[in-house]
Scaffold this motif. Sequence first.
Motif, short mmCIF file in Angstrom:
data_model
loop_
_atom_site.label_atom_id
_atom_site.label_comp_id
_atom_site.label_asym_id
_atom_site.label_seq_id
_atom_site.Cartn_x
_atom_site.Cartn_y
_atom_site.Cartn_z
N LEU A 1 0.83 -1.21 0.00
CA LEU A 1 0.00 0.00 0.00
C LEU A 1 0.86 1.26 0.00
O LEU A 1 0.48 2.28 -0.59
CB LEU A 1 -0.95 0.00 1.20
N PHE A 2 2.03 1.19 0.67
CA PHE A 2 2.97 2.30 0.59
C PHE A 2 3.38 2.56 -0.86
O PHE A 2 3.46 3.70 -1.31
CB PHE A 2 4.22 2.00 1.42
N ALA A 3 3.64 1.45 -1.58
CA ALA A 3 4.03 1.57 -2.99
C ALA A 3 2.89 2.12 -3.83
O ALA A 3 3.10 2.96 -4.71
CB ALA A 3 4.48 0.21 -3.51
N VAL A 4 1.67 1.66 -3.56
CA VAL A 4 0.50 2.16 -4.30
C VAL A 4 0.32 3.65 -4.03
O VAL A 4 0.04 4.44 -4.94
CB VAL A 4 -0.77 1.39 -3.89
N ARG A 5 0.50 4.05 -2.78
CA ARG A 5 0.35 5.46 -2.41
C ARG A 5 1.36 6.32 -3.16
O ARG A 5 1.01 7.37 -3.71
CB ARG A 5 0.54 5.61 -0.90
N ASP B 1 4.39 7.43 -15.18
CA ASP B 1 3.53 6.26 -15.30
C ASP B 1 4.29 5.02 -14.84
O ASP B 1 5.01 4.38 -15.61
CB ASP B 1 3.07 6.09 -16.75
N LEU B 2 4.16 4.70 -13.57
CA LEU B 2 4.82 3.54 -12.99
C LEU B 2 3.79 2.61 -12.36
O LEU B 2 2.68 3.04 -12.01
CB LEU B 2 5.82 3.97 -11.90
N LYS B 3 4.17 1.36 -12.22
CA LYS B 3 3.33 0.39 -11.53
C LYS B 3 3.75 0.34 -10.06
O LYS B 3 4.91 0.60 -9.72
CB LYS B 3 3.48 -1.00 -12.15
N ALA B 4 2.81 -0.01 -9.20
CA ALA B 4 3.12 -0.12 -7.77
C ALA B 4 4.18 -1.19 -7.54
O ALA B 4 5.04 -1.05 -6.66
CB ALA B 4 1.86 -0.42 -6.98
N THR B 5 4.12 -2.26 -8.34
CA THR B 5 5.10 -3.34 -8.18
C THR B 5 6.52 -2.87 -8.53
O THR B 5 7.49 -3.45 -8.05
CB THR B 5 4.73 -4.53 -9.07
N ASP B 6 6.63 -1.82 -9.36
CA ASP B 6 7.96 -1.26 -9.66
C ASP B 6 8.57 -0.58 -8.44
O ASP B 6 9.80 -0.51 -8.30
CB ASP B 6 7.87 -0.23 -10.80
N LEU B 7 7.70 -0.09 -7.56
CA LEU B 7 8.16 0.69 -6.41
C LEU B 7 8.34 -0.15 -5.15
O LEU B 7 8.95 0.31 -4.19
CB LEU B 7 7.18 1.83 -6.13
N VAL C 1 -4.28 9.31 -1.36
CA VAL C 1 -3.15 9.22 -0.42
C VAL C 1 -3.64 9.20 1.02
O VAL C 1 -3.12 8.45 1.86
CB VAL C 1 -2.17 10.40 -0.65
N LEU C 2 -4.66 10.01 1.32
CA LEU C 2 -5.21 10.04 2.68
C LEU C 2 -5.82 8.69 3.04
O LEU C 2 -5.59 8.16 4.14
CB LEU C 2 -6.25 11.14 2.78
N LEU C 3 -6.60 8.12 2.12
CA LEU C 3 -7.23 6.82 2.39
C LEU C 3 -6.19 5.72 2.53
O LEU C 3 -6.29 4.86 3.42
CB LEU C 3 -8.22 6.48 1.27
N LEU C 4 -5.18 5.73 1.65
CA LEU C 4 -4.13 4.71 1.72
C LEU C 4 -3.30 4.86 2.99
O LEU C 4 -2.92 3.85 3.62
CB LEU C 4 -3.24 4.81 0.48
#
Length: 320
Positions: free
Chosen positions: A62-66, A77-83, A210-213
């Motif tokens: 979720l940190f990565a998604v945020r 344009d990045l994927k959460a899995t990249d981060l 970002v607030l919800l995550l």
Amino acid sequence: MNPVILKKVIVILLLLTAGVFLVRTYWIDLAPILGESLRILSEIRISYFILAFLVYLLSVYLFAVRWQQVLSCIGYDLKATDLVPVIFGGIFANNLTPASRAGGEPLRIFWVNKTYGISYTNAFVSILFERLVEAIPISMLLIYVLYSFPSLEIKFLPIKNSLTLSSTYLLLSVFLVAGVVIWIFREKLSSLLKSIDENWRQLHKSFIAVLLLSSAVWILDIIRLKLIALALNLPFSLHLIATVSILYLLLGSLPITPGGLGIVEGGLISVLLYFGLPLAQASSFVFLERFISFGLSGVIGFLYLFYYGGFKIWKNTKSH
């Protein structure tokens, strides 16, 4: 030898010496406690421990998604899995540097710059924006902890559900200290806030997400601590878990030892003892929690750094 490295070696040797001295001095008292802690850990409910670890992994994702949500608003344009590897690499760096995020955040900035071409300014602003928004759920959790902390209750107040006098004073003190810090660093903060203001039209699009995550991450943190307590058959109340969660953040932010070693453990055990938990149970809980958040996360971060060449990037952050 480099003076900085020499200083770190001296600090580590002093800590080890102090630790050996204390263990030898109080071994007779410590031996039964260690034996009881080992017994408690040997009876751990593995299913709850695995769930706690999975919840931790989910919170990192979720940190990565945020972060991905923020970066997407400023044109990346990045994927959460990249981060995810970058996040874990930052966690490993934090475990080796004093003060929470003192080493992890610069590593994240350099990593995404070298790998994905994100400018230093945009990477920094994106992380700063994350932290500013995250301060909202952290503040709410802190207010809840101050309100529910037993030592802050004053019996003569007629309305039991209102804030007590002492908790109000403590809350005002927190805001006063924050205000003084902001005033001292007002010149530096003004330039940072100007950078955010320039990007606000883009960044504000991700504010709600970002607030919800951020809120979800802190909820997961409380769930993880509850699962660790269940794994050890410990009856932890919600306000105790919330206290441990917020105290972990505060103690980890102290720039004293790498990863808060000794400081975090001592502080958490002291609070659990204050709430009436036996020393063996408190020690077992803190050990299991740190085994996940410090040990296992550090191993994963090390593997990511090794596989993606992050150690070279980390070395460059130190040179800057």
